[in-house]
Design an enzyme around this catalytic site. Structure first.
Site, short mmCIF file in Angstrom:
data_model
loop_
_atom_site.label_atom_id
_atom_site.label_comp_id
_atom_site.label_asym_id
_atom_site.label_seq_id
_atom_site.Cartn_x
_atom_site.Cartn_y
_atom_site.Cartn_z
CE LYS A 26 -0.30 -5.39 7.92
NZ LYS A 26 0.33 -4.66 6.82
CE LYS A 36 -3.04 -2.89 -4.17
NZ LYS A 36 -2.91 -4.03 -3.25
CE LYS A 46 -7.21 -2.65 -0.15
NZ LYS A 46 -6.64 -3.94 0.21
NE ARG A 47 1.27 -1.82 -3.69
CZ ARG A 47 1.26 -2.58 -4.78
NH1 ARG A 47 1.59 -2.07 -5.96
NH2 ARG A 47 0.92 -3.84 -4.73
CB THR A 57 -0.63 -8.26 4.54
OG1 THR A 57 -0.17 -7.12 3.80
CG2 THR A 57 0.10 -9.49 4.09
CG HIS A 108 5.46 -10.96 -3.20
ND1 HIS A 108 4.98 -11.11 -1.93
CD2 HIS A 108 6.77 -11.28 -3.14
CE1 HIS A 108 5.97 -11.48 -1.12
NE2 HIS A 108 7.06 -11.59 -1.84
#
Ligand code: 26V
Length: 801
Positions: free
Chosen positions: A648, A542, A536-537, A644, A348
């Site tokens: 969504k 990111k 998100k985290r 993911t 992952h």
């Protein structure tokens, strides 16, 4: 009991009274929740038993999904929907003056996970059961899931999360199925009938007690099982009081916290204990069941598939070898055929800090027999490499499972499994061509891609009932079973009546989120502004920081020219930072500092608002995705394995601002360039730049006025009375040469954000784009993903009783 609302009401009232022994008027929402939960459990118990019976009788193959995380969220409403009784309950409750959504709020999120990997596991369980596939989850019943986040003075504080404080209505404790796990001690070898045997002596034993949660399929009679293991003392006999206390504490610590801090050896030992605890208990349970059903252990891999979700459960490989050799008396070669035949592995992430390695000095004493087995696997593997690459010491050292005093879990996974998959096309290509290229050369047949998915039952049907109705009223309901049928919406992308309704649905969802924001943050946001969301985290790759830098720049433009014609925007963030991740916590502080400054500035006429929503979690996410106009997926290309959240947002009709990274690329391929806002470097460019040692970020600071101004504001106390507050952020961008290329991508990001602004002004066109996104999102249903795993990796088939 759920056949119609009158039956439901009668049964519910009876049960409520019997359980609590007080009049209906005195019962609380919590009493209602518990009662309904127990009714659902009773209702599914027959199907749960029948499903297990079927699996026992049928002798088909079953899969067990081992994961250190299961991020389930709440189960009540989801279960009601899957059982098709949500309307009966909602209406029955309404007659009794009870609001189902109030009852839903009673349930604590089961937050036994940290991010995408854990939520994916939860989506997969839902798809397995819905598709009538014999697949079960195995995990740990952490007493405290991911911490509860509080924001105080802009800083993140972590409180222990308490999901078990009111008991757990969904779980069934099964003490009779408990198993023992051994740590420490030493291994003794002896001769038995001319065969070398091993026994583990003086071990410390811990008992693993299973707690089973039913996993209910949508519109199906399948009820699979999620088995969560609780660590408990095995026996307190023959120990003095001080020893008992210590042993009890150390034992219970195993299932106390998700991801205990591993900065020190003590924490590392605890994490390794957790991993072995999970795999040993799960394998013992799987093998016990197998032996009740089948005679010959040599057929194990024909009937059982064991999937390891990332490297955390990779000890399943040596543990299965141990059981097959030491307990079942098989030869090494037979045990190896069975083990590699049964085990498959998903990667992952390619981030080097997440690739697990354990020091031998910790590993060997804690798990002496397992270490011996890994050592043997390593020696045989190195021999195999020597035969292929004689004399190539460098390569062999790089690929070895044990090297430089460390045990490398990803290497063990690659060698000891028959399938290795990435989670999006680009990610799998990066694994094959770069990160795992040497392994791909010798095991090309093992590598495959399985692009992630999400369950549309939670992320659309449950969380966005209005959009669900609109879709079903427009194209019928077949899309629910076959999500690719969402494509039928394409025929309506210019239908003004459909688009108008779509706009109304979005507006209502935005209004709801605006209320949540007001209640939690006290900030009033305009529901007609663009809702631009990044949840998100929190992680440097990111690039939440890129989003913030751009917001500051927009603010600067407005300060310069208050009548600048921009579409009002509300920027929403939600993110937890890992407790020991100092830099990520600084970014949270910065977001809050920027929010504070901008939100109270009257001169910009409410054109910008910034909101940081505290304690981002599954149940909050369910209110966020339906209300988004813009989805921020802006990771440095090549770094986000899939994402993911992007899916969504898409299925809820938000448009993506994104880099060519992870599944964003597949989303772009599906919707076309005109329906997504792509910016920045692509993965090849990024990887090339890394190869060449990066770039000189300071040049961007010196040559781009916008960047210069924003960074200076971080340096000069514009957002904080403490002038040094954001120094680590400035350092990361300039002194440390901006590892994630924020400044390099800034221009492109700012341009694409202007394009978003313009596009939003053409309402009709914008809605058309939203429609295309919803229509194409069916591909990202986890039903599609799970069918691929079932057919191409696990070789399992659907069964119906
Ligand atoms: C992360 C952390 C962070 C907290 C401390 C402990 C710890 C241990 C392991 C990891 C690795 C997390 C890997 C992960 O969650 N990967 C995500 O997996 C998603 C599902 O495949 C994917 O969509 C995301 O892109 C990927 O980042």
């Amino acid at each position: 009991m759920f056949s119609n609302k009158e039956n439901f009401k009668t049964y519910f009232l009876q049960k409520l009274e019997m359980t609590y022994g007080k009049p209906f008027e005195d019962c609380t929402n919590s009493d209602h929740f518990q009662t309904l939960g127990h009714m659902i459990r009773e209702y599914v118990s027959g199907d749960w038993i029948n499903t297990n019976e079927l699996y026992r009788r049928n002798k088909g193959k079953q899969v067990y999904y081992l994961s250190i995380e299961f991020l389930l969220g709440r189960l009540l409403h989801h279960n009601l929907i899957n059982l098709g009784i949500d309307k009966v309950v909602e209406e029955g409750f309404a007659d009794l003056g009870i609001d189902l959504s109030d009852i839903e709020e009673i349930e604590c999120d089961a937050g036994l996970g940290n991010g995408g990997l854990g939520r994916l596991a939860a989506c997969f369980l839902d798809s397995l059961a819905t598709l009538n596939l014999p697949g079960h989850g195995f995990g740990i019943r952490y007493k405290h899931g991911l911490f509860e986040q509080k924001i105080v003075d802009g800083y993140q504080l972590e409180l222990p999360e308490q999901w078990l404080r009111h008991g757990q209505v969904w779980e069934v404790r099964k003490e009779d199925l408990a198993v023992d796990i051994s740590f420490w001690g030493h291994v003794d070898s002896y001769d038995k009938d001319g065969k070398l045997q091993f026994r583990h002596l003086n071990a410390e034993t811990v008992t693993a007690v299973p707690h089973d949660i039913p996993v209910i399929g949508y519109n199906s009679s399948t009820v699979n099982t999620l088995r969560l293991w609780n660590a408990e003392p095995a026996s307190l006999l023959a120990k003095d009081v001080a020893d008992i206390m210590k042993y009890k504490r150390e034992t219970e610590a195993i299932s106390e916290f998700l991801y205990p801090d591993d900065a020190h050896d003590e924490g590392k030992i605890l994490r390794l204990k957790q991993q072995y605890f999970l795999v040993s208990s799960s394998l013992q349970s799987i093998i016990k069941d197998y032996k009740q059903q089948y005679k010959d252990i040599k057929d194990f891999h024909e009937h059982v598939s064991i999937h390891v979700n990332d490297t955390h459960p990779v000890l399943a490989i040596p543990e299965l070898m141990r059981i097959l050799i030491d307990k079942e008396g098989l030869s090494w070669n037979d045990a190896w055929t069975i083990t590699t035949g049964a085990i498959s592995y998903t990667n992952h992430t390619t981030l080097s800090e997440a690739l697990e390695k354990w020091p031998i000095s910790i590993f060997q004493p804690l798990l002496p027999r397992i270490y011996m087995i890994i050592n043997e696997i390593n020696e045989r593997f190195c021999q195999q490499l020597w035969d292929i690459y004689p004399g190539d010491f460098n390569r062999i050292e790089n690929m070895a499972i044990i090297a430089h005093g460390m045990v490398k879990m990803a290497h063990l996974a690659l060698v000891g499994s028959h399938s290795v998959n990435g989670v999006a096309e680009i990610h799998t290509e990066i694994l094959k061509k770069r990160e795992m290229a040497e392994f791909y050369q010798i095991f090309p047949e093992k590598f495959n891609n399985k692009t992630n998915g999400i369950t549309h039952r939670r992320w659309l049907i449950k969380s966005n009932p209005k959009l669900t109705s609109l879709i079903s009223n427009t194209i019928g309901t077949e899309w629910i079973e076959t999500p690719s049928n969402l494509e039928k919406l394409l025929a309506y992308k210019q239908d003004s009546s459909f688009l108008e309704q779509l706009s109304t649905v979005k507006q209502e969802n935005k209004q709801k989120l605006a209320t949540i924001i007001k209640d939690s943050n006290g900030i009033i946001v305009d529901p007609h502004s663009i809702f631009d969301i990044q949840v998100k985290r929190l992680h440097a790759y990111k690039r939440q920081l890129l989003n913030v830098l751009h917001i500051i720049h927009l603010y600067n433009r407005l300060k310069e020219n208050p009548s600048l014609p921009i579409t009002p925007r509300t920027f929403v963030f939600g993110a937890k930072a890992s407790p020991g991740y100092y830099y990520a916590k600084k970014i949270i502080k910065l977001i809050n500092a920027v929010a504070e400054k901008i939100n109270q500035d009257k001169t910009i006429e409410d054109k910008l608002k910034v909101v940081f929503l505290e304690n981002y979690r599954v149940s909050l996410a369910e209110h966020i995705f339906p209300a988004a106009d813009v989805s921020e997926q802006i990771s440095t290309a090549s770094k986000e394995a899939s994402g993911t959240g992007n899916m969504k947002f898409m299925i809820n009709g938000a448009l993506t601002v994104g880099t060519l990274d992870g599944a964003n690329i597949e989303m772009r391929d599906l919707v076309g360039d005109e329906n997504i806002f792509i910016f920045g470097m692509n993965p090849d460019q990024v990887l090339e730049l890394y190869k060449n040692g990066g770039y000189k970020s300071a040049e961007y600071y010196h040559h781009d006025k916008r960047i210069h101004q924003v960074i200076d504001q971080l340096k000069n106390g514009f957002f904080s009375t403490n002038i040094n507050e954001f120094e680590p952020i400035v350092d990361s961008l300039l002194t440390e040469n901006d590892q994630y290329f924020l400044l390099k991508d800034f221009h492109s990001y700012a341009s694409v954000q202007e394009a978003v602004d313009k596009a939003y002004q053409d309402k009709q066109k914008w809605l058309e784009k939203c429609t295309v996104n919803i229509a194409k999102a069916g591909h990202f249903s986890s039903d599609r993903t799970i069918k691929e795993y079932a057919e191409e990796i696990w070789n399992i088939k659907g069964l119906v009783h």
